[in-house]
Scaffold this active site. Sequence first.
Site: not given
Length: 489
Positions: A266, A340
């Site tokens: 990130k 996920r």
Amino acid sequence: MKIKTESSAKKRTSLLCGFVLENSNKVLGLPKFDSKTTSAINQSLKDMEGKLGKFSIVPIPGKPIQRILLAGIGKKENLSKDTIRFVSGKIAQKARELKLSEFSIISPPSFVTDPISAVSQIIEGTKMALYKFEKFKTEKIETSPNLTIIVSKSDKITKAVKISEIVANGAIFTKSIANLPPNECTPTTLANFAKIMSKKNKMKCNIISEPELKKKGFGGISAVGQGSNNQPKLIILEHNRGRKNDKPIVLVGKAVTFDTGGISLKPGAAMDEMKFDKCGGCTVLGIMKSISELKLPINVVGIIPSVENMPGGESYRPGDIIKLYSGKTAEILNTDAEGRLILADALSYGEKHYSPKAIIDFATLTGACIVALGTNVAAIVSNDEKLTKKINESSKRTTEEVWELPLNQDYMDMIKSDVADMKNIGIGRAAGTITAAAFLKNAIEKTPWTHIDIAGVAWTQTATKEKSYNPKGATGFGVRLILDYLQNL
């Protein structure tokens, strides 16, 4: 927290608080005073006009009631299920600012709002507004003031008080863990919190660790967690107070105790906020704590996959293909789409082992959710209209807002992979929240399921609407919502 039915004029208190409707010439429930005090109150009413959130304090020297606080709640037709909660929170913060040891609030009469709802909102607003994360402060705020609520009748109020306190404490419990920094809250720490809570509240607790996770086929959890020295955990809590053969509700919460993005690192800006990537799991912990304390006569299972997503020599990579607990394979195109993967394992496990009547998951899953809905509304994606309807009804009662997004075959096609059963991101930036949910749907075979993306609402962000009961940091979103849903099954 006390409830009194005595005349508020006879009560000795440092601060007596009453609500005022916009452009009203009286304070709701306030008794008569001498002419001098009445004149001062009337002048304050003219000045403040009952505007939402506006205060006026009238001192009463030498009286059992030292001050009267007039709190505006706006126009009657604009009152929401959140108004009293919001204003009560501001009153509580004012009482603390004045360094009072106690204060009293007059519950509004029934022609304004339902008495039970009013008391619940007052309790939730004050308790949550007075919460402050101070664990690492050397100088802490002095003890918060005690609240007394003055009501016209006590019928059914006592039960409402107990429920509201438990619900508010559940949200505060969630906040207190979610606010912890990553060096103080690893997957192991989170598992220990669950163990302590389960023992205290008489719930069954099972923790699955490495290498058992790999051995049992939790490919998503194992892959995401393998880059960190802090090993992943799968936390399972069971509340069994329903009938023996009743199918449970399964709650699943994403708990990435810190998310660097892994190899797909990130940007550095605001990366510190990724301590909040565990908020879904913390929500489940708060709900399970409250369920047990409320002794709800239902069966509920809480499942929390917890990992730390770090870059390193052992990290999973873009291009990897992993096998999930469901047996399906996933091509990894971005290691920052990790939530996920761990949720898919937990969802499959929950369905296979518990054959639940419904599954609800919570996750700070996608930045796309913030782009779509902002920072005050959570996204929901579901495969069952009835389940969605019930959650929407609870949303209206608790004012924890949700908005349903569609999920049809077109979105399912967007995560198909050329080399595996599916890929862990969709096509470009299109429908990012929905394609993430589409990945999760592949983990569900036939159970009614609702996914709640709390990326925008799990903690206070730049565009977050001011709510007195949500001080800066984690909000505990979802605790009140799902407790309402479960109590109304």
